[in-house]
Design a protein around this motif. Sequence first.
Motif, PDB file in Angstrom:
ATOM      1  N   ILE A 103       8.796  -1.321  -9.740  1.00  0.00           N
ATOM      2  CA  ILE A 103       8.093  -1.970  -8.641  1.00  0.00           C
ATOM      3  C   ILE A 103       8.878  -2.849  -7.843  1.00  0.00           C
ATOM      4  N   ILE A 104       9.770  -2.288  -6.841  1.00  0.00           N
ATOM      5  CA  ILE A 104      10.729  -3.324  -5.855  1.00  0.00           C
ATOM      6  C   ILE A 104      10.124  -4.357  -5.271  1.00  0.00           C
ATOM      7  N   SER A 105       9.238  -4.344  -4.801  1.00  0.00           N
ATOM      8  CA  SER A 105       8.294  -5.592  -4.267  1.00  0.00           C
ATOM      9  C   SER A 105       6.721  -5.121  -4.229  1.00  0.00           C
ATOM     10  N   GLY A 106       6.021  -6.321  -3.810  1.00  0.00           N
ATOM     11  CA  GLY A 106       4.752  -6.080  -3.789  1.00  0.00           C
ATOM     12  C   GLY A 106       3.727  -5.752  -4.935  1.00  0.00           C
ATOM     13  N   VAL A 107       2.658  -5.426  -4.752  1.00  0.00           N
ATOM     14  CA  VAL A 107       1.457  -5.151  -5.762  1.00  0.00           C
ATOM     15  C   VAL A 107       0.792  -3.691  -5.305  1.00  0.00           C
ATOM     16  N   TYR A 108       0.542  -3.115  -6.394  1.00  0.00           N
ATOM     17  CA  TYR A 108       0.097  -1.795  -6.207  1.00  0.00           C
ATOM     18  C   TYR A 108      -1.351  -1.859  -7.277  1.00  0.00           C
ATOM     19  N   LYS A 109      -2.350  -1.431  -6.612  1.00  0.00           N
ATOM     20  CA  LYS A 109      -3.450  -1.365  -7.468  1.00  0.00           C
ATOM     21  C   LYS A 109      -4.215   0.055  -7.641  1.00  0.00           C
ATOM     22  N   LYS A 110      -4.968   0.325  -8.519  1.00  0.00           N
ATOM     23  CA  LYS A 110      -5.497   1.771  -8.809  1.00  0.00           C
ATOM     24  C   LYS A 110      -6.704   1.815  -7.509  1.00  0.00           C
ATOM     25  N   GLY A 111      -6.380   2.891  -6.813  1.00  0.00           N
ATOM     26  CA  GLY A 111      -7.337   3.267  -5.824  1.00  0.00           C
ATOM     27  C   GLY A 111      -6.632   2.950  -4.557  1.00  0.00           C
ATOM     28  N   ASP A 112      -5.520   2.180  -4.400  1.00  0.00           N
ATOM     29  CA  ASP A 112      -4.686   1.758  -3.224  1.00  0.00           C
ATOM     30  C   ASP A 112      -4.257   3.459  -2.206  1.00  0.00           C
ATOM     31  N   ILE A 159       3.654   8.689   1.035  1.00  0.00           N
ATOM     32  CA  ILE A 159       4.731   9.030   0.407  1.00  0.00           C
ATOM     33  C   ILE A 159       5.871   9.258   1.659  1.00  0.00           C
ATOM     34  N   LEU A 160       7.097   8.739   1.473  1.00  0.00           N
ATOM     35  CA  LEU A 160       8.192   8.631   2.490  1.00  0.00           C
ATOM     36  C   LEU A 160       9.560   9.258   1.926  1.00  0.00           C
ATOM     37  N   PRO A 161      10.179   9.887   2.477  1.00  0.00           N
ATOM     38  CA  PRO A 161      10.233  10.044   4.170  1.00  0.00           C
ATOM     39  C   PRO A 161       9.504  11.121   4.370  1.00  0.00           C
ATOM     40  N   GLU A 162       8.442  11.826   3.405  1.00  0.00           N
ATOM     41  CA  GLU A 162       7.913  12.891   4.038  1.00  0.00           C
ATOM     42  C   GLU A 162       6.564  12.612   4.843  1.00  0.00           C
ATOM     43  N   ASN A 163       6.078  11.313   4.729  1.00  0.00           N
ATOM     44  CA  ASN A 163       4.904  10.763   5.354  1.00  0.00           C
ATOM     45  C   ASN A 163       3.727  11.510   5.209  1.00  0.00           C
ATOM     46  N   ILE A 164       3.394  11.532   3.965  1.00  0.00           N
ATOM     47  CA  ILE A 164       2.203  12.109   3.427  1.00  0.00           C
ATOM     48  C   ILE A 164       1.449  11.141   2.912  1.00  0.00           C
ATOM     49  N   GLU A 165       0.187  11.051   3.179  1.00  0.00           N
ATOM     50  CA  GLU A 165      -0.628  10.263   2.452  1.00  0.00           C
ATOM     51  C   GLU A 165      -1.576  10.551   1.103  1.00  0.00           C
ATOM     52  N   THR A 166      -1.752   9.631   0.277  1.00  0.00           N
ATOM     53  CA  THR A 166      -2.516  10.025  -0.735  1.00  0.00           C
ATOM     54  C   THR A 166      -3.016   8.697  -1.233  1.00  0.00           C
ATOM     55  N   THR A 167      -3.695   8.949  -2.476  1.00  0.00           N
ATOM     56  CA  THR A 167      -4.288   7.670  -3.414  1.00  0.00           C
ATOM     57  C   THR A 167      -3.791   7.598  -4.738  1.00  0.00           C
ATOM     58  N   ILE A 168      -3.682   6.309  -5.069  1.00  0.00           N
ATOM     59  CA  ILE A 168      -3.118   6.195  -6.490  1.00  0.00           C
ATOM     60  C   ILE A 168      -4.277   6.475  -7.604  1.00  0.00           C
ATOM     61  N   SER A 169      -4.234   7.047  -8.402  1.00  0.00           N
ATOM     62  CA  SER A 169      -5.174   7.718  -9.353  1.00  0.00           C
ATOM     63  C   SER A 169      -5.312   6.740 -10.826  1.00  0.00           C
ATOM     64  N   LYS A 170      -3.807   6.503 -11.024  1.00  0.00           N
ATOM     65  CA  LYS A 170      -3.660   5.859 -12.334  1.00  0.00           C
ATOM     66  C   LYS A 170      -2.398   4.956 -12.244  1.00  0.00           C
ATOM     67  N   LEU A 171      -2.451   3.824 -12.870  1.00  0.00           N
ATOM     68  CA  LEU A 171      -0.922   3.203 -13.161  1.00  0.00           C
ATOM     69  C   LEU A 171      -0.966   2.891 -14.629  1.00  0.00           C
ATOM     70  N   GLU A 172       0.305   2.925 -15.161  1.00  0.00           N
ATOM     71  CA  GLU A 172       0.738   2.647 -16.395  1.00  0.00           C
ATOM     72  C   GLU A 172       2.032   1.643 -16.332  1.00  0.00           C
ATOM     73  N   THR A 173       1.953   0.848 -17.416  1.00  0.00           N
ATOM     74  CA  THR A 173       3.110   0.257 -17.592  1.00  0.00           C
ATOM     75  C   THR A 173       3.155  -0.257 -19.181  1.00  0.00           C
ATOM     76  N   GLY A 174       4.330  -0.117 -19.674  1.00  0.00           N
ATOM     77  CA  GLY A 174       4.465  -0.320 -21.425  1.00  0.00           C
ATOM     78  C   GLY A 174       3.779   0.471 -22.056  1.00  0.00           C
ATOM     79  N   GLY A 175       3.518   1.822 -21.427  1.00  0.00           N
ATOM     80  CA  GLY A 175       2.816   2.694 -22.200  1.00  0.00           C
ATOM     81  C   GLY A 175       1.243   2.433 -22.201  1.00  0.00           C
ATOM     82  N   LYS A 176       0.629   1.746 -21.513  1.00  0.00           N
ATOM     83  CA  LYS A 176      -0.746   1.556 -21.242  1.00  0.00           C
ATOM     84  C   LYS A 176      -1.255   1.359 -19.907  1.00  0.00           C
ATOM     85  N   GLU A 177      -2.355   2.176 -19.715  1.00  0.00           N
ATOM     86  CA  GLU A 177      -2.992   2.099 -18.496  1.00  0.00           C
ATOM     87  C   GLU A 177      -3.503   0.979 -17.892  1.00  0.00           C
TER      88      GLU A 177
END
Length: 413
Positions: free
Chosen positions: A244-253, A257-275
């Motif tokens: 994560i370069i900067s900012g905060v991301y949450k599940k459901g955000d 997607i750039l540079p393609e400029n396609i919108e989507t939604t975050i379904s899952k986040l993992e760090t350290g092998g844990k959701e």
Amino acid sequence: MDILRFITAGSVDDGKSTLIGRLLYDSKSILVDQLEALEKQSKNKNSDGIDLAIITDGLRAEREQGITIDVAYRYFATKKRKFIIADAPGHVQYTRNMITGASNSQLIIILIDARQGVIEQTRRHSIIASLLKIKHVVVAVNKMDLVDYSEEVYQEIKTNYEKVAETLGLKNVDYFPISAFHGDNIVGKSENMNWFQGEPLLEFLENLEISDDVNLTDARFQVQYVIRPQTEELHDYRGYAGQIISGVYKKGDKITILPENIETTISKLETGGKEVEEVFANQPAVIQIEDNIDISRGDFFVKSENLPSVENEFEALICWLDKRELAEGNKYFIQHKSRLVKAIVKEIEYKIDVNTLEQIPANENIKLNEIVKVRLKTASPLVFDSYEKNNATGSAILIDETSNATVGACMIL
């Protein structure tokens, strides 16, 4: 514990290496066998029987000349914080070395010889600090022992530097009268300068608040690796790994997607092998999305309500790092985080005098250590913010196409 990265800068013989040696020595970060070797090699011994400067001046050629000629990185820790120090040379012909060392620094210690006061190199180093948007500046007035620990001398230098800081727009500037050779105001309070009411330098560095330096506003994530195990257990798993370069991301955000400029939604986040429910700046993470989109290394995930620039032509300040000159029309690779694309120098607009910030016409090719404003054009669009807004996504390097050598450090405007 968090990590404070800082750089020391100053004129020749201002005591940069001695200061770092003092911090390492007094924080007991030097091994016994290293101390024994130092005692044998020391010529300019202090009361402890060693020359602290040679702790950082590791090259024999440097020792013979009594100067620092490259960026020396040193690591030490106290009970409160870990530190990474870059000891940069003070000579004008090593501007590139200083910019290299300062590029990842949160703080700069500018040393001033109490006998010399504010000089041209002091201003040059301060200008580089302002160009690189270093958030914290420490002015260490060194060699106070050679001016009889005079408060009047210190106050005069402080007043003179305050004018420089105001001109350059430097904020968060702190001042310390020290003697690195004798250890005054480095780790403990100096009995020779009872008139100084501030804390010792190391205590200040330990307690400096740096959490506000992290950009938690502009959510930026660049894909470094696409994870597709394709096992029976994880047959449909597709994760996008990176930091994560900067900012905060949450599940459901909602993200774009750039540079393609396609919108989507975050379904899952993992760090350290844990959701997890959220991830934030500087964390390694794996992001999964709801839609099946063709995504490659170097693509960006950003929040849809806060988009960066997506351009294939932009202006940048470049510190030239190569002996071969920079000229209009030259072609290079530009490395922007994980993304590598071809670029051409469309225009060299002007040079910057690192001693005055004056803009000079670029009537000839750009030589080693010079700083210039250029217009670059890339073969495919880059996703970036201005360096001032977000230095992590506003910085890049130029790479020579034939030798693969790094030839330029870029700050995107």
